[in-house]
Design a protein around this motif. Structure first.
Motif, short mmCIF file in Angstrom:
data_model
loop_
_atom_site.label_atom_id
_atom_site.label_comp_id
_atom_site.label_asym_id
_atom_site.label_seq_id
_atom_site.Cartn_x
_atom_site.Cartn_y
_atom_site.Cartn_z
N ALA A 5 0.83 -1.20 0.00
CA ALA A 5 0.00 0.00 0.00
C ALA A 5 0.86 1.25 0.00
O ALA A 5 0.58 2.24 -0.70
N ALA A 6 1.98 1.23 0.76
CA ALA A 6 2.88 2.39 0.79
C ALA A 6 3.53 2.61 -0.56
O ALA A 6 3.68 3.75 -1.03
N LEU A 12 1.69 6.74 -6.96
CA LEU A 12 0.63 7.67 -7.32
C LEU A 12 1.07 9.12 -7.10
O LEU A 12 0.77 10.02 -7.89
N GLY A 13 1.81 9.33 -6.02
CA GLY A 13 2.29 10.69 -5.74
C GLY A 13 3.25 11.19 -6.83
O GLY A 13 3.17 12.34 -7.27
N TRP A 14 4.14 10.32 -7.27
CA TRP A 14 5.07 10.72 -8.34
C TRP A 14 4.33 10.99 -9.64
O TRP A 14 4.70 11.91 -10.39
N ALA A 19 2.43 14.97 -13.67
CA ALA A 19 1.35 15.62 -14.41
C ALA A 19 1.29 17.11 -14.10
O ALA A 19 1.06 17.95 -14.98
N ALA A 20 1.52 17.45 -12.82
CA ALA A 20 1.49 18.87 -12.44
C ALA A 20 2.61 19.65 -13.10
O ALA A 20 2.45 20.82 -13.46
N LEU A 21 3.77 19.03 -13.29
CA LEU A 21 4.89 19.73 -13.95
C LEU A 21 4.75 19.74 -15.46
O LEU A 21 5.25 20.65 -16.13
#
Length: 239
Positions: A5-6, A12-14, A19-21
């Protein structure tokens, strides 16, 4: 399960960060492309406004064959000279004179054309090219020292072979100094000779001379001496 899960959360965070960059990067690239296209259009429009209609060159430049000015200037005087020079009429056939004989040059003598059989001149250098000026100075000093030593040896040999010089002694009276004459109350006269008091009839020796010097007479005028049967007189004032 907790580790899985970690890991899923980290992935997912990466993905969200990428996508944000990516969105701002795409927007910046689109803006920069539009700006470059507008600048190129402005440059093209400005260039077309400065160029006139038609070709850049309105008329073709006239072609002209190059001419050498030096050749033209020299050709004109030569042509004029040819035109001005008169042509002499040919002489009549009966008055034609026989051609003058051309004197032939004298043939050179055999001694003048003889090939020299002497050998070629030899070039003599003033010094050895392998020696420097400092080496020449050292060699010169060595020659001078050698010559000086040779002369000293010759002088020493000459002095050694020379017969001994016989020295002549001065006369014995030159070695006698009469310092004074003294008269005693008894009437006896004494003489002071070379620091010694002597009376008449006494004898004394002189260093470096054979025989003795005898006092013959003492008077107020001086003293009479005798040495090897030779008499001489000394005064007080005599040097």
């Amino acid at each position: 399960m907790a580790a899985t899960a970690a890991g899923a959360k980290a992935g997912l965070g990466w993905l969200i960060l990428a996508a944000a960059l990516a969105v701002p990067g795409f927007l910046f690239f689109n803006w920069w492309s539009n700006l470059k296209a507008e600048r190129d259009r402005a440059v093209s429009t400005k260039a077309r406004g400065r160029i006139p209609e038609g070709n850049v060159f309105q008329t073709a430049p006239a072609t002209r064959k190059p001419v050498n000015p030096l050749a033209a200037s020299t050709a004109a005087p030569a042509t004029a000279a040819l035109k001005v020079a008169p042509v002499a009429p040919p002489p009549p056939a009966d008055a034609a004179a026989p051609p003058a004989a051309v004197p032939s040059a004298p043939l050179p003598a055999a001694a003048d054309v003889a090939v020299s059989s002497s050998p070629a001149a030899t070039i003599v250098l003033p010094r050895d090219p392998m020696l420097s000026p400092l080496d020449l100075v050292y060699l010169r000093e060595a020659e001078i020292a050698k010559e000086r030593a040779r002369r000293e040896i010759e002088e020493a040999n000459r002095l050694a072979n020379r017969p001994p010089v016989k020295r002549v002694k001065p006369p014995v009276e030159k070695m006698i100094e009469l310092q004074g004459i003294v008269a005693t109350p008894g009437g006896v006269s004494l003489a002071i000779v070379n620091g010694t008091t002597v009376s008449s009839g006494e004898s004394f020796s002189v260093a470096g001379y054979d025989g003795k010097v005898r006092v013959l007479k003492i008077s107020t005028m001086g003293v009479t001496f005798e040495h090897k049967r030779r008499r001489f007189m000394k005064n007080v004032n005599n040097e």
